[in-house]
Design a protein around this motif. Structure first.
Motif, short mmCIF file in Angstrom:
data_model
loop_
_atom_site.label_atom_id
_atom_site.label_comp_id
_atom_site.label_asym_id
_atom_site.label_seq_id
_atom_site.Cartn_x
_atom_site.Cartn_y
_atom_site.Cartn_z
N UNK A 57 5.20 30.14 -46.89
CA UNK A 57 6.46 29.79 -46.22
C UNK A 57 6.23 28.79 -45.09
N UNK A 58 5.01 28.72 -44.60
CA UNK A 58 4.71 27.84 -43.48
C UNK A 58 4.16 26.47 -43.91
N UNK A 59 3.46 26.41 -45.03
CA UNK A 59 2.77 25.17 -45.42
C UNK A 59 3.78 24.06 -45.67
N UNK A 60 3.56 22.90 -45.03
CA UNK A 60 4.45 21.74 -45.18
C UNK A 60 3.79 20.63 -45.97
N UNK A 61 2.61 20.88 -46.51
CA UNK A 61 1.94 19.88 -47.33
C UNK A 61 1.41 18.69 -46.56
N UNK A 62 1.05 18.88 -45.30
CA UNK A 62 0.61 17.75 -44.46
C UNK A 62 -0.80 17.28 -44.79
N UNK A 63 -1.58 18.10 -45.51
CA UNK A 63 -2.95 17.77 -45.91
C UNK A 63 -3.93 17.72 -44.73
N UNK B 259 -5.52 20.17 -43.48
CA UNK B 259 -6.66 21.00 -43.85
C UNK B 259 -7.63 20.24 -44.73
N UNK B 260 -7.09 19.42 -45.64
CA UNK B 260 -7.93 18.59 -46.51
C UNK B 260 -8.72 17.59 -45.69
N UNK B 261 -8.04 16.93 -44.77
CA UNK B 261 -8.70 15.92 -43.94
C UNK B 261 -9.77 16.55 -43.04
N UNK B 262 -9.46 17.70 -42.46
CA UNK B 262 -10.42 18.35 -41.56
C UNK B 262 -11.64 18.84 -42.33
N UNK B 263 -11.42 19.30 -43.56
CA UNK B 263 -12.54 19.74 -44.41
C UNK B 263 -13.46 18.56 -44.72
N UNK B 264 -12.87 17.42 -45.08
CA UNK B 264 -13.68 16.24 -45.40
C UNK B 264 -14.45 15.79 -44.18
N UNK B 265 -13.81 15.84 -43.02
CA UNK B 265 -14.49 15.42 -41.79
C UNK B 265 -15.62 16.37 -41.44
N UNK B 266 -15.37 17.67 -41.55
CA UNK B 266 -16.37 18.67 -41.15
C UNK B 266 -17.57 18.69 -42.10
#
Length: 211
Positions: free
Chosen positions: A11-17, A19-26
């Motif tokens: 219900x909260x996820x807005x599809x901003x990605x 999490x994807x970007x932070x994973x790639x960076x980390x």
């Protein structure tokens, strides 16, 4: 005992990605490799159609099929439930990628960079041990282990929590210990309807989706 798990509130996820970007960076993953992805799906039937965003990745299954097919025991499950890959043992056969019902595993044959030639930060963070072997989300296991060694609580203290959870702008993602009755994820799972992906596969995933 400790059993690390993640909760995603759909219900909260807005599809901003983010999490994807932070994973790639980390994790300094190469182009085309996304250990944390967000699926954009439509649910319902016309005219009552809704859009939903679903964060996905390695589910750190209680019964991981990737581990059972690995011929070298490179894929293992720790006592705390995190599924890991030993790059020194992996021979790149990709059996695990075929066995994974969540399409969560990747294999990069050669070094690739965003703009052809490696930028300074890409050269600095390039890891040759991750070439020609299976790779995937690890729940940022190094952060968890380093944090625990300092007396920090994963899921509470950011330094000990997976990067995607820290970066989530809507607090869609939560992380914690399933065996801790006071953890945030246990409270959410007690009070909210939830499901896992592909329960029919019998893998018993450790990422739970609140509906």
């Amino acid at each position: 005992m400790t059993r690390w798990a993640m909760v995603a509130d759909l219900r909260r996820c807005v599809g901003c990605q983010t999490c994807t970007a932070s994973c790639k960076h980390a994790n300094a993953t190469p182009p085309g490799v996304q250990w944390r992805r967000v699926l954009d799906v439509e649910v319902g039937e016309y005219p009552d159609v809704k859009r939903a965003f679903v964060p996905v990745g390695c589910q750190h299954c209680e019964d991981p099929p990737c581990m059972h097919v690995c011929p070298t025991t490179a894929t293992r499950k720790r006592p705390d439930g995190i599924v890991t890959i030993d790059y020194d043992l992996c021979i790149g056969c990709a059996y695990c990628a075929v066995a994974c019902p969540y399409q969560a595993r990747y294999k990069t044959q050669r070094a690739t960079f965003a703009y052809g030639k490696p930028a300074a930060h890409e050269s600095k963070r390039h890891d040759p041990d991750r070439l020609a072997v299976a790779t995937k989300c690890t729940f940022c296991v190094e952060r968890i282990d380093d944090g625990l060694a300092q007396g920090l609580r994963p899921g509470v203290d950011p330094e000990a929590t997976p990067a995607c959870v820290n970066a989530c702008i809507t607090q869609t993602l939560q992380f914690g210990d399933l065996d801790d009755p006071k953890s945030t994820i246990n409270e959410l799972l007690r009070t909210r309807p939830h499901h896992t992906l592909l329960p029919e596969a019998g893998t018993k995933p450790r990422i739970f989706y609140l509906t």
